[in-house]
Design a protein around this motif. Structure first.
Motif, PDB file in Angstrom:
ATOM      1  N   ALA A   1       3.524   9.486   6.411  1.00 45.71           N
ATOM      2  CA  ALA A   1       4.677   9.158   5.276  1.00 45.71           C
ATOM      3  C   ALA A   1       5.224   7.808   5.507  1.00 45.71           C
ATOM      4  O   ALA A   1       5.721   7.420   4.469  1.00 45.71           O
ATOM      5  N   HIS A   2       5.560   7.342   6.587  1.00 48.73           N
ATOM      6  CA  HIS A   2       5.941   5.883   6.753  1.00 48.73           C
ATOM      7  C   HIS A   2       4.926   4.673   6.213  1.00 48.73           C
ATOM      8  O   HIS A   2       5.312   3.904   5.325  1.00 48.73           O
ATOM      9  N   TYR A   3       3.610   4.953   6.361  1.00 50.72           N
ATOM     10  CA  TYR A   3       2.721   4.150   5.778  1.00 50.72           C
ATOM     11  C   TYR A   3       2.786   4.310   4.380  1.00 50.72           C
ATOM     12  O   TYR A   3       2.580   3.234   3.481  1.00 50.72           O
ATOM     13  N   ALA A   4       3.062   5.506   3.987  1.00 48.18           N
ATOM     14  CA  ALA A   4       2.660   5.835   2.164  1.00 48.18           C
ATOM     15  C   ALA A   4       4.040   4.982   1.374  1.00 48.18           C
ATOM     16  O   ALA A   4       3.782   4.291   0.572  1.00 48.18           O
ATOM     17  N   ALA A   5       5.227   5.150   2.349  1.00 43.92           N
ATOM     18  CA  ALA A   5       6.559   4.400   1.783  1.00 43.92           C
ATOM     19  C   ALA A   5       6.073   2.800   1.848  1.00 43.92           C
ATOM     20  O   ALA A   5       6.468   2.093   0.835  1.00 43.92           O
ATOM     21  N   ALA A   6       5.617   2.301   2.932  1.00 48.09           N
ATOM     22  CA  ALA A   6       5.725   0.982   3.273  1.00 48.09           C
ATOM     23  C   ALA A   6       4.986   0.195   2.190  1.00 48.09           C
ATOM     24  O   ALA A   6       5.083  -0.815   1.534  1.00 48.09           O
ATOM     25  N   LEU A   7       3.569   1.130   2.191  1.00 48.30           N
ATOM     26  CA  LEU A   7       2.707   0.395   1.197  1.00 48.30           C
ATOM     27  C   LEU A   7       3.062   0.474  -0.221  1.00 48.30           C
ATOM     28  O   LEU A   7       2.766  -0.414  -0.850  1.00 48.30           O
ATOM     29  N   GLY A   8       3.614   1.644  -0.449  1.00 48.26           N
ATOM     30  CA  GLY A   8       4.017   1.861  -1.856  1.00 48.26           C
ATOM     31  C   GLY A   8       4.962   0.893  -2.358  1.00 48.26           C
ATOM     32  O   GLY A   8       5.102   0.739  -3.552  1.00 48.26           O
ATOM     33  N   LEU A   9       5.947   0.529  -1.366  1.00 53.64           N
ATOM     34  CA  LEU A   9       6.767  -0.805  -1.641  1.00 53.64           C
ATOM     35  C   LEU A   9       6.083  -2.124  -1.681  1.00 53.64           C
ATOM     36  O   LEU A   9       6.542  -2.818  -2.592  1.00 53.64           O
ATOM     37  N   ALA A  10       5.316  -2.251  -0.835  1.00 55.14           N
ATOM     38  CA  ALA A  10       4.662  -3.429  -0.876  1.00 55.14           C
ATOM     39  C   ALA A  10       3.619  -3.913  -2.159  1.00 55.14           C
ATOM     40  O   ALA A  10       3.820  -4.925  -2.573  1.00 55.14           O
ATOM     41  N   ALA A  11       3.031  -2.886  -2.755  1.00 59.52           N
ATOM     42  CA  ALA A  11       2.051  -3.067  -3.729  1.00 59.52           C
ATOM     43  C   ALA A  11       2.762  -3.586  -4.880  1.00 59.52           C
ATOM     44  O   ALA A  11       1.991  -4.530  -5.375  1.00 59.52           O
ATOM     45  N   PRO A  12       3.880  -3.052  -5.544  1.00 59.53           N
ATOM     46  CA  PRO A  12       4.286  -3.762  -6.534  1.00 59.53           C
ATOM     47  C   PRO A  12       4.857  -5.066  -6.472  1.00 59.53           C
ATOM     48  O   PRO A  12       4.840  -6.018  -7.383  1.00 59.53           O
ATOM     49  N   ILE A  13       5.274  -5.524  -5.068  1.00 57.95           N
ATOM     50  CA  ILE A  13       5.732  -6.805  -4.775  1.00 57.95           C
ATOM     51  C   ILE A  13       4.667  -7.729  -4.868  1.00 57.95           C
ATOM     52  O   ILE A  13       4.918  -8.930  -5.425  1.00 57.95           O
ATOM     53  N   PHE A  14       3.232  -7.279  -4.189  1.00 55.32           N
ATOM     54  CA  PHE A  14       2.339  -8.188  -4.302  1.00 55.32           C
ATOM     55  C   PHE A  14       1.867  -8.444  -5.685  1.00 55.32           C
ATOM     56  O   PHE A  14       1.370  -9.272  -6.432  1.00 55.32           O
ATOM     57  N   LEU A  15       2.179  -7.358  -6.587  1.00 53.41           N
ATOM     58  CA  LEU A  15       1.705  -7.523  -8.018  1.00 53.41           C
ATOM     59  C   LEU A  15       2.292  -8.352  -8.759  1.00 53.41           C
ATOM     60  O   LEU A  15       1.810  -9.179  -9.411  1.00 53.41           O
ATOM     61  N   LEU A  16       3.812  -8.176  -8.547  1.00 50.93           N
ATOM     62  CA  LEU A  16       4.425  -9.327  -9.172  1.00 50.93           C
ATOM     63  C   LEU A  16       4.354 -10.683  -8.930  1.00 50.93           C
ATOM     64  O   LEU A  16       4.594 -11.782  -9.563  1.00 50.93           O
ATOM     65  N   GLY A  17       3.823 -10.925  -7.621  1.00 49.43           N
ATOM     66  CA  GLY A  17       3.718 -12.224  -6.987  1.00 49.43           C
ATOM     67  C   GLY A  17       2.122 -12.714  -7.566  1.00 49.43           C
ATOM     68  O   GLY A  17       1.694 -13.456  -6.973  1.00 49.43           O
ATOM     69  N   ARG A  18       1.444 -11.791  -8.194  1.00 49.25           N
ATOM     70  CA  ARG A  18       0.173 -12.163  -8.712  1.00 49.25           C
ATOM     71  C   ARG A  18      -0.949 -12.124  -7.522  1.00 49.25           C
ATOM     72  O   ARG A  18      -1.965 -12.614  -7.570  1.00 49.25           O
ATOM     73  N   ARG A  19      -0.606 -11.409  -6.685  1.00 54.55           N
ATOM     74  CA  ARG A  19      -1.753 -11.214  -5.356  1.00 54.55           C
ATOM     75  C   ARG A  19      -2.182  -9.915  -5.579  1.00 54.55           C
ATOM     76  O   ARG A  19      -2.013  -8.939  -4.884  1.00 54.55           O
ATOM     77  N   PHE A  20      -3.120  -9.829  -6.564  1.00 55.03           N
ATOM     78  CA  PHE A  20      -3.885  -8.509  -6.932  1.00 55.03           C
ATOM     79  C   PHE A  20      -4.605  -8.024  -6.122  1.00 55.03           C
ATOM     80  O   PHE A  20      -4.600  -6.911  -6.110  1.00 55.03           O
ATOM     81  N   ALA A  21      -5.568  -8.930  -5.362  1.00 51.43           N
ATOM     82  CA  ALA A  21      -6.397  -8.187  -4.338  1.00 51.43           C
ATOM     83  C   ALA A  21      -5.672  -7.340  -3.342  1.00 51.43           C
ATOM     84  O   ALA A  21      -5.905  -6.119  -2.842  1.00 51.43           O
ATOM     85  N   ILE A  22      -4.586  -7.935  -2.809  1.00 55.38           N
ATOM     86  CA  ILE A  22      -4.054  -7.382  -1.754  1.00 55.38           C
ATOM     87  C   ILE A  22      -2.818  -6.063  -2.224  1.00 55.38           C
ATOM     88  O   ILE A  22      -2.755  -5.095  -1.637  1.00 55.38           O
ATOM     89  N   ALA A  23      -2.487  -6.474  -3.620  1.00 54.47           N
ATOM     90  CA  ALA A  23      -1.700  -5.108  -4.226  1.00 54.47           C
ATOM     91  C   ALA A  23      -2.714  -4.008  -4.291  1.00 54.47           C
ATOM     92  O   ALA A  23      -2.378  -3.152  -4.224  1.00 54.47           O
ATOM     93  N   ALA A  24      -4.133  -4.259  -5.009  1.00 49.46           N
ATOM     94  CA  ALA A  24      -4.777  -3.070  -4.914  1.00 49.46           C
ATOM     95  C   ALA A  24      -5.247  -2.461  -3.573  1.00 49.46           C
ATOM     96  O   ALA A  24      -5.330  -1.265  -3.600  1.00 49.46           O
ATOM     97  N   ILE A  25      -5.302  -3.175  -2.555  1.00 47.62           N
ATOM     98  CA  ILE A  25      -5.532  -2.523  -1.261  1.00 47.62           C
ATOM     99  C   ILE A  25      -4.162  -1.705  -0.795  1.00 47.62           C
ATOM    100  O   ILE A  25      -4.331  -0.708  -0.356  1.00 47.62           O
ATOM    101  N   ALA A  26      -3.027  -2.283  -0.918  1.00 45.44           N
ATOM    102  CA  ALA A  26      -1.933  -1.711  -0.681  1.00 45.44           C
ATOM    103  C   ALA A  26      -1.619  -0.505  -1.395  1.00 45.44           C
ATOM    104  O   ALA A  26      -1.276   0.560  -0.814  1.00 45.44           O
TER     105      ALA A  26
END
Length: 338
Positions: free
Chosen positions: A51-76
């Motif tokens: 549950a902690h991993y899901a929450a942490a990665l779920g928060l990180a993914a859109p931040i990476f997407l906004l920062g145009r870091r698409f590869a790591i956003a997709a992984i997260a």
């Protein structure tokens, strides 16, 4: 001022991205470790934080997407979804199936009272005022056994199996019990097994407390205790309940083995994670700082009415409370209703 502020802001942003990438990499590594949990007891520990991993990665993914870091956003994002797949049934599944009620509602409490506790009154008062039909208590020492005598008028049937270690058990009941026994695994971990009849229908209640996986040998003893628990459950006929501090979350492959081999159902389905074990005892911790290692599993002929976590009782665990009804056949001499 502008000439110095711009490089400073750029460095700060760069450091922020670096920290976020590093933190994400750690969570990704832990997620992958959880995928190979059977290879080593340390890797299995990683499964308990899905549950902690899901929450942490779920928060990180859109931040990476906004920062145009698409590869790591997709992984997260992909790994957030994978972790959430393990958590989702606790919110979106249900043990209710619309069957008519066959017995009156039965209320059971399971609580690890903490063997080292020096203040027994909060637990005693909680149990005195609770009104449960059955109470399973874990880590019962001789000192705890003395304190439980104050509940004798409330729970006239008391079976106390006190020990000096962490594996003492007690079963308190407001209803008559047909039989109670203790059975130990090959590594000396006890189970308490009670049989009773509710409105003409038999019920087997099994209380368990495998060791915590704090070392390779302790993890092996816990897994052996879970195998023994599955064996005992399969021996029982009719409706069955397993309750206790199992020192494992439902995301571990060894817990999934237990559920698969016994065909028991997690009482939390559709009711959330309901974490109980606290990292920062001696005061109540927020849910994010707890793990759900206290369980109640039921056979398919039992319907859960309610399941929730109880109050702080000066223990490193919070109690769980479950209300349920029994379906299926009545006992000898009764009529079959389902």
């Amino acid at each position: 001022m502008k000439s110095t502020d711009a490089p400073s802001a750029s460095l700060a942003r760069g450091a922020g991205w670096t920290l976020l990438v590093a933190a994400t990499a750690v969570v990704v590594a832990l997620t992958l470790a959880a995928a190979v949990a059977r290879y080593n007891w340390v890797l299995e520990l990683a499964t308990h934080f899905r549950a902690h991993y899901a929450a942490a990665l779920g928060l990180a993914a859109p931040i990476f997407l906004l920062g145009r870091r698409f590869a790591i956003a997709a992984i997260a994002g992909a790994l957030a979804a994978w972790n959430f797949w393990y958590v989702a049934p606790l919110y979106f599944a249900s043990t209710s199936d619309g069957r008519p009620v066959a017995t009156r509602p039965i209320h059971i409490v399971s609580a690890n009272v903490f063997r080292w506790s020096t203040d027994h009154l909060p637990a005693v008062h909680y149990l005195r005022d609770n009104g449960a039909d059955l109470v399973l208590l874990i880590e019962i020492t001789p000192e705890w056994a003395e304190s439980l005598e104050a509940l004798r008028s409330r729970y006239p049937t008391m079976h106390v199996f006190a020990r000096e270690d962490s594996f003492g058990l007690a079963l308190l009941s407001r209803v008559p019990l047909d039989a109670v026994e203790v059975e130990e695994s090959s590594s000396g971990v006890p189970l308490v097994i009670a049989r009773l009849t509710i409105d003409g229908r038999p019920l087997a209640v099994i209380g368990a407390h495998p060791p915590p996986p704090i070392s390779a040998s302790a993890a092996q003893r816990r897994n052996e205790a879970l195998v023994h628990l599955a064996t005992v459950v399969r021996r029982q006929s009719g409706p069955r309940i397993v309750a206790g501090d199992l020192n494992i979350t439902s995301w571990s492959p060894y817990f999934q083995d237990l559920v698969r081999e016994t065909r028991l159902i997690d009482s939390r389905l559709g009711r959330g994670i309901q974490p109980t074990w606290q990292f920062d005892f001696p005061f109540i911790a927020p849910p994010a700082l707890r793990l759900p290692i206290d369980h109640c599993l039921v056979s398919e002929d039992i319907t859960i009415i309610d399941r929730h976590v109880g109050p702080f009782i000066e223990s490193d665990h919070l109690p769980i409370e479950v209300r349920f009804t029994i379906h299926g056949q009545k006992g000898r001499g009764g009529d079959e209703t389902r």
